[in-house]
Write an enzyme that holds these catalytic residues in place. Structure first.
Site, short mmCIF file in Angstrom:
data_model
loop_
_atom_site.label_atom_id
_atom_site.label_comp_id
_atom_site.label_asym_id
_atom_site.label_seq_id
_atom_site.Cartn_x
_atom_site.Cartn_y
_atom_site.Cartn_z
N VAL A 1 51.92 86.47 71.11
CA VAL A 1 52.20 87.89 71.04
C VAL A 1 52.46 88.62 72.40
O VAL A 1 53.38 89.23 72.95
CB VAL A 1 51.40 88.82 70.22
CG1 VAL A 1 51.58 90.34 70.51
CG2 VAL A 1 51.39 88.48 68.51
N ASP B 1 44.07 86.13 81.23
CA ASP B 1 43.65 85.10 80.26
C ASP B 1 43.05 84.16 81.23
O ASP B 1 43.69 83.22 81.73
CB ASP B 1 44.93 84.79 79.63
CG ASP B 1 44.89 83.97 78.49
OD1 ASP B 1 43.95 83.08 78.46
OD2 ASP B 1 45.60 83.99 77.70
N ALA C 1 45.08 93.77 68.26
CA ALA C 1 44.56 92.21 68.12
C ALA C 1 43.78 92.27 66.90
O ALA C 1 44.09 92.24 65.61
CB ALA C 1 43.92 92.13 69.26
N ARG C 2 42.36 92.79 66.99
CA ARG C 2 41.21 92.70 65.97
C ARG C 2 40.32 93.69 66.57
O ARG C 2 39.99 93.87 67.63
CB ARG C 2 40.90 91.35 66.05
CG ARG C 2 41.34 90.39 65.14
CD ARG C 2 41.65 90.74 63.59
NE ARG C 2 42.08 89.70 62.64
CZ ARG C 2 43.33 89.42 62.71
NH1 ARG C 2 44.31 90.21 63.33
NH2 ARG C 2 43.87 88.52 61.91
N ASP D 1 45.81 99.93 66.07
CA ASP D 1 46.26 99.40 64.81
C ASP D 1 44.93 98.67 64.17
O ASP D 1 45.41 98.23 62.86
CB ASP D 1 47.41 98.27 64.90
CG ASP D 1 47.92 97.80 63.67
OD1 ASP D 1 48.41 98.73 62.71
OD2 ASP D 1 48.00 96.53 63.62
N GLU E 1 37.98 98.26 58.37
CA GLU E 1 39.29 98.61 57.84
C GLU E 1 39.46 98.78 56.35
O GLU E 1 38.92 97.91 55.57
CB GLU E 1 40.33 97.42 58.33
CG GLU E 1 40.24 97.30 59.87
CD GLU E 1 41.40 96.27 60.14
OE1 GLU E 1 41.67 95.45 59.32
OE2 GLU E 1 41.58 96.05 61.47
N HIS F 1 46.31 98.37 60.73
CA HIS F 1 46.32 97.14 60.83
C HIS F 1 47.70 96.61 60.17
O HIS F 1 47.89 95.66 59.37
CB HIS F 1 45.25 96.38 60.01
CG HIS F 1 45.16 94.76 60.62
ND1 HIS F 1 43.87 94.19 60.68
CD2 HIS F 1 45.97 94.07 61.49
CE1 HIS F 1 44.13 93.15 61.24
NE2 HIS F 1 45.43 92.95 61.80
N ALA G 1 50.82 96.06 61.92
CA ALA G 1 51.56 95.59 63.03
C ALA G 1 52.34 94.55 62.94
O ALA G 1 53.58 94.26 62.95
CB ALA G 1 50.85 95.53 64.30
#
Length: 351
Positions: free
Chosen positions: A166, A186, A247-248, A272, A277, A296, A298
């Site tokens: 992504v 990263d 992401a999360r 998102d 959730e 969530h 996306a």
């Protein structure tokens, strides 16, 4: 049932019908379906025979007793693989699976287009203050259109945290569409690898936060990333910057984000994903006009779901045919997995 039948099961649903259609073409594969509320009398025979579990990726949508932890794994003596429905693997404990000799795979990259486009949509909507102006026009009150003066994104800087499937697509879109500067944090990739994806490597997370006009979270939820964005990190962002995550939940501290928005340490956010959730309707972050939210969704596009399901079916077929999967999340399990595979299915997978 055909000789040497491989048993696959799933709970509630799969990403798309194409997954079931592809497995149905193989007479040596039998698929069972369970529900969250299936009685133990229905669950236990399936678990006892299962070789593969196509497992949902959302903690909130899958009951705990059917998530990929030791209590479930201990009831599945023949289980060889846990395959998630998406890129995330929140419902699986990698250490537990590895200890049980079970391979874990995901479908990373299957929904990269849907998620990356969602990042772009949030970035543009926030920058142009579309939600705020929409709410003002619908309210029936008076307003001055100059109050909704936004910003162009052309030539600005996006900081991407986690430049996998992504993140790489986000980098490509930002650089190609708007000639943005792209920096990425990263720690698992070299500067050369990140440069090949069209981004500059940030030496530290703090360097990225201080430089970016937009911060996009695109890394997995792991022990290392949980709580990675907290009060100290939001304080390091520029005051005109926006925070976006697809992401999360749990990677960012929701209370710390609400506090940063209240103190005007950042200008807005696009969210998102959530710790719980869906979030409750009285969640503090839902009170801000400068916060754009979605539940969530996306990666929930027709094309993404089809692609994820197709990848999942292809990978499952390869696994059950003895091939090494391309998206193996716990590669350290491979030797033990091969021994168990040979004992259970009667032939040895590739080295």
């Amino acid at each position: 049932m055909a000789p040497n039948t491989k048993r696959v099961f799933y709970v509630n649903n799969v990403a798309a019908q194409v997954y079931l259609d592809m497995l149905a073409k193989r007479p040596d594969i039998h698929v069972d379906k369970l529900e969250n509320d299936s009685p133990d009398s229905a669950i236990e025979p399936v678990l006892a025979q299962a070789h593969a579990y196509q497992i949902g990726s959302s903690r909130q949508e899958l009951v705990m007793k059917l998530q990929g932890y030791t209590p479930l794994l201990s009831r599945c003596p023949n289980l060889l693989v846990l395959s998630t429905n998406g890129a995330g693997f929140d419902t699986v404990n990698l250490a537990d699976a590895t200890a049980a000799g079970v391979a874990v795979v995901n479908q990373a990259g299957g929904n990269k287009e849907g998620v990356a486009e969602h990042v772009m949509a949030m970035m543009l909507a926030l920058s142009k203050r579309i939600v705020m102006s929409d709410h003002a026009m619908r309210s029936g009150g008076t307003y001055d259109r100059r109050d909704f003066m936004g910003d162009d994104v052309q030539g600005r800087t996006i900081g991407i945290i986690g430049i996998g499937h992504v993140g790489t697509r986000v980098a490509e879109l930002c650089r190609g569409l708007f000639q943005m500067r792209v920096i990425a944090y990263d720690p698992y990739q070299t500067a050369e690898q990140i440069a090949a994806k069209g981004a500059e490597k940030a030496a530290t997370l703090e360097d990225l936060l201080r430089a970016a006009d937009y911060v996009s979270i695109n890394c997995p939820h792991t022990k290392e990333t949980r709580g990675m964005m907290g009060a100290a990190q939001f304080a390091q962002m520029q005051k005109h910057a926006y925070f976006i995550t697809t992401a999360r939940g749990g990677i960012h501290d929701e209370d710390a984000l609400a506090a940063a928005l209240t103190a005007k340490q950042i200008t807005g956010a696009g969210l998102d994903v959530w710790e719980d959730e869906p979030p409750p309707s009285d969640h503090p972050l839902l009170r801000f006009d400068n916060v754009l939210v979605s539940p969530h969704t996306a990666g929930i596009t027709r094309q993404s779901r089809h692609n994820i399901a197709k990848i999942a079916a292809e990978q499952m077929l390869d696994i059950l045919d003895g091939k090494k999967p391309p998206r193996l999340l716990n590669p350290e399990v491979w030797d033990a997995y091969r021994d168990r595979f040979a004992a259970i299915l009667g032939f040895c997978p590739e080295a």
